[in-house]
Design an enzyme around this catalytic site. Sequence first.
Site, short mmCIF file in Angstrom:
data_model
loop_
_atom_site.label_atom_id
_atom_site.label_comp_id
_atom_site.label_asym_id
_atom_site.label_seq_id
_atom_site.Cartn_x
_atom_site.Cartn_y
_atom_site.Cartn_z
N THR A 13 0.81 -1.22 0.00
CA THR A 13 0.00 0.00 0.00
C THR A 13 0.84 1.26 0.00
O THR A 13 0.33 2.36 -0.25
CB THR A 13 -0.93 0.03 1.23
OG1 THR A 13 -0.14 -0.02 2.43
CG2 THR A 13 -1.89 -1.15 1.21
N ASP A 57 17.49 10.86 50.99
CA ASP A 57 16.41 11.83 51.11
C ASP A 57 15.50 11.47 52.29
O ASP A 57 15.03 10.34 52.40
CB ASP A 57 15.60 11.85 49.82
CG ASP A 57 14.48 12.87 49.84
OD1 ASP A 57 14.72 14.04 49.50
OD2 ASP A 57 13.35 12.50 50.24
N CYS A 91 2.17 2.66 9.44
CA CYS A 91 1.12 2.77 10.44
C CYS A 91 1.69 2.60 11.84
O CYS A 91 2.82 2.15 12.03
CB CYS A 91 0.05 1.69 10.24
SG CYS A 91 -0.66 1.60 8.58
#
Length: 496
Positions: A30, A426, A34
């Site tokens: 084609t 932390d 896609c």
Amino acid sequence: MDLDFERCYQATSSRDPRFDGWFIVGVRTTGIYCRPSCPSPVCPKPANVTFYRTAAAAQLAGLRACKRCRPDAVPGSPEWNTRADVVGRAMRLIADGVVDREGVPGLARQLAVSARQLHRLLVEAVGAPPLALARSQRAYQARLLVETTGMPLGEVAFAAGFASIRQFNDTLREIFDATPSQLRTAVRRHSDPHPGGGLTLRLAVRPPYDPYGVVEWLAARALPGIEEYADATYRRVLRLPGGPGTVTLRPASDHVLATFKLATVADLGAAVARCRHLLDLDADPASYLPVLAADPALASLTKAVPGLRLPGTVDGAETALRTVLGIHTRTVVAALADPLPSPDGGLTHTFPEPAAIADLSLPTATANTLRAMAQRLASGELRLDEGADRLLARRVLLAVPGLRPGQVEDLMLHALGDPDAFPAADRTLRSAAKAHGLPVDTTGLTRRADRWRPWRGYAAHLLWRASRTPTTSRNLDSCPIQSQVASDQCADLWGR
């Protein structure tokens, strides 16, 4: 991911949307390409299919974009944000528009490789050279502007980075099989090309998406005059190649609505790329959440936040300097910030350049660290931008006097987007770890985090996310900077 034919074809035949953006499906019979989830009623035969790493590679093979599935309307591959090699760095810089601004030689110079070597590496890794990748990006950016705004088409061409109207028309016709005018008439468009003086776009996200996790994290750290947050909307100043701008980000479950006000539309591509990095919109939770969920201590947390994202930055240098300044950020920035040419509500100033901060004569230990950091950023010895070498940046950061290892990990995580950085020291992180039965001491937590490699950064944010109170229902302080008052405060702070 590797382009294993059987795996890719299975994803395509099942129209699996999880693979959208990871690879491109080319159909030779084609002449189109896609996304894997294309809803076409007929799946192409294996003999007629070729899989590509990028749309640019498919375009080089002479294919055009599918009009049914719109492969340009999906987020990019998350691989380019996580890879730390030259290819990953190059892809991030191309997304930021470096090829449009500096050409391929400029891109190669930033990566410290030759243009020929860069060409070879990109062709081997993604199937397309730098110019083709930049061209593909320009085309997608142009289509987005054509279809979602009322900007004059000539202005769209310039904003997308095309050198001429003819190049703009030819590229869109070749890739999308339609002229810019045909693309515009096929969709509804805004009657006002610049509503409120801004340009509004829908930024695609990869589902599932936690719409407020990153925004709440940013809101809790918002710097007045440069950032503001209200009614689930985050706004901030952007420092861009063509001058300062602002962005307003309104997250939703399947997209982020972004309104840009820019000094020049040529900065749009860079602004979009940096906001995508800030909100981690290209990330794929299917890559990292299963790894985290394998640890019983995190399993329930991953189920609660299936769209977990990692907060990034739009300016690595700003993030680094703010990390060092800590509680003094507002005062120092207020004294040195440059006013915007046109204030945008509560957004009034740009963050100071590293060179301006490097010139400060400050006596304290924090000031020594700040000055050393600013000098390295100003000289280019330390790079914390899209093309930074993460290993080199880590070495330079560790050599900054007074910068703690935990701060280095925090910068690797949020300034450079290293998904495996883990600031175990932390306090908030250790508190959240304790609440979920994890080790509290830094050594023990670091050892436990080895289970979460290479996604320890996402584990850290998952724990942070579980430890904080949502702020989407309240406004944060967003008063503008008052430089003339804060200048005196800055002098008092540093004993001058």
